[in-house]
Design an enzyme around this catalytic site. Structure first.
Site, PDB file in Angstrom:
ATOM      1  N   GLU A   1       1.190   7.680  -2.218  1.00 24.64           N
ATOM      2  CA  GLU A   1       0.069   6.813  -1.842  1.00 24.64           C
ATOM      3  C   GLU A   1      -1.203   7.631  -1.609  1.00 24.64           C
ATOM      4  O   GLU A   1      -2.289   7.270  -2.056  1.00 24.64           O
ATOM      5  CB  GLU A   1       0.395   6.032  -0.557  1.00 24.64           C
TER       6      GLU A   1
ATOM      7  N   CYS B   1       4.506   5.292   4.792  1.00 25.87           N
ATOM      8  CA  CYS B   1       4.662   5.935   6.102  1.00 25.87           C
ATOM      9  C   CYS B   1       3.382   5.785   6.918  1.00 25.87           C
ATOM     10  O   CYS B   1       2.326   5.383   6.402  1.00 25.87           O
ATOM     11  CB  CYS B   1       5.017   7.419   5.936  1.00 25.87           C
TER      12      CYS B   1
ATOM     13  N   CYS C   1       0.212   7.623   5.622  1.00 25.07           N
ATOM     14  CA  CYS C   1      -0.448   6.953   4.498  1.00 25.07           C
ATOM     15  C   CYS C   1      -1.192   5.697   4.963  1.00 25.07           C
ATOM     16  O   CYS C   1      -2.284   5.394   4.479  1.00 25.07           O
ATOM     17  CB  CYS C   1       0.573   6.593   3.421  1.00 25.07           C
TER      18      CYS C   1
ATOM     19  N   ASN D   1       4.713  11.461  -5.326  1.00 25.11           N
ATOM     20  CA  ASN D   1       4.986  12.361  -4.193  1.00 25.11           C
ATOM     21  C   ASN D   1       5.181  13.777  -4.708  1.00 25.11           C
ATOM     22  O   ASN D   1       5.740  13.997  -5.788  1.00 25.11           O
ATOM     23  CB  ASN D   1       6.191  11.885  -3.378  1.00 25.11           C
TER      24      ASN D   1
END
Lengths: 144, 144, 144, 144
Positions: free
Chosen positions: B71, B107, B110, B58
């Protein structure tokens, strides 16, 4: 000391010149992998960071807002590899000359992401346009 | 023919099992590069595509909305390398056990990006949670 | 007490039924304002929150990734007006029947934003499709 | 004709001056609705479009990348109401003076969205900073 500084800058400049064409070539090559079923607009980017080169292309999504630009993909790749500063970035578009009035420069979102990992003197090298420092693309960047 | 198909599936399954632990390890390793000055929440991801492995972490931005998840960074890396289908994805968080009630799953953004490059049977492997197919995380995905 | 609870649920249900058609009509009307020079895909959304109605349309950007969906515009309008929970959301597309196989449901990003301001029982009302609870669109949502 | 043009410009200027303080007040008021559990950074924005005023606040998400800035919420509200040009935008932060070195200006993503609906002479009014034209915040904007 001043001379050393100058020499350092010249050396850096030489490294950058050496990399400039390699960056542009890498950006053009990266554009061939673009996933752009909607815009048909193929963009590639290459980032120099820690004397390594990272590439990216634009990747669209059926939900347009989840699309990502080539510049950010290349930057994200550099950061994921542990880099924290980017030293130069090049961008190239394929077959766009006949579709746009002038060569497109990075969008505001990409400029903001560049600003997170570079100062205003970051060289932004745009194929068919030339080189421009980030500060000339995003003056007074937002920072927390 | 049926037997060949079954054999093919078993072979794929074996490959996947072999890769599952490697993917999780790669995801955990990728998390160490996370750039998360705001959330302090370190996430790593690893994608299997074309028998190659791609990683991401991230990467936050002072303008929170320009943050990207691990991701997607891993998926973007795979697509930029010319892949068009992802075969498995693993996610891992570092030192989050004491901060969240349960291990966080990808999330919605993603999941949508995964759906662009995989079918509903994409194995999503979440460290400390297990494996779940994409269809169980994003039923009836949006598509144009 | 149980009867009161049931009565409360019935009352809520009546309110919702009453609003359902109004929400869909508001969503259809909102779609006419869509700014979609690239996709030509006009979407409208309407949110019920605090017994008030908020609308939104999809708004594209030349940098595709800065595009926003109708659902999120409507939700953002509700939150900006001080609401913190959304009670129902409706979505409608104009003239899309001949372009897509099935009526599109909200994208993963919108589902995630809904989950920030609603529980899994949020009614998501999709024109030409029907009503589906958020939990059936985004099971096990990501939360910090 | 020239005089008429000048008079028109003066009239516009007067309208703008009249609206400037109202826009700033609206932006400050809008900031009170900010949903910012993660950054605690409350921002409000107000847009003048078609002689109407539209407001927005920043709205965060547990998935940071789905966060939206106040400026964009206000612009999206204007566009959803049928406007296609924004004439002025004001931004204000609450209680941020002690947390940041200088008053934050809009992020690159917001500047890009402004550029979609305004020319470079768009007045960007920043509380505690002053007024600056969009062209000074996003020179050479990306356009398709």
């Amino acid at each position: 000391v001043v001379e050393d500084e100058i020499e350092g800058k010249i050396a850096d400049q030489t490294v950058l010149t050496e990399y400039r064409e390699r960056l542009l070539e890498a950006a053009r090559e990266a554009a061939t992998a673009a996933y752009c079923p909607h815009s048909k607009f193929r963009v590639g980017a290459a980032v120099l960071a820690g004397r390594r080169l990272f590439i990216g292309c634009n990747i669209e999504n059926d939900s347009y807002g989840l699309t990502i630009c080539a510049e950010r993909v290349a930057i994200f790749s550099a950061i994921s590899s542990g880099c924290r500063r980017i030293e130069a970035i090049a961008v190239a578009c394929l077959g766009v000359a006949d579709r746009v009035a002038s060569m497109p420069l990075p969008c505001g979102a990409c400029r903001q992401v560049m600003a997170q990992f570079a100062n205003g003197d970051l060289p932004v090298i745009v194929d068919g346009f030339g080189e421009i420092p980030l500060a000339a693309l995003l003056p007074k960047p937002f920072r927390l």
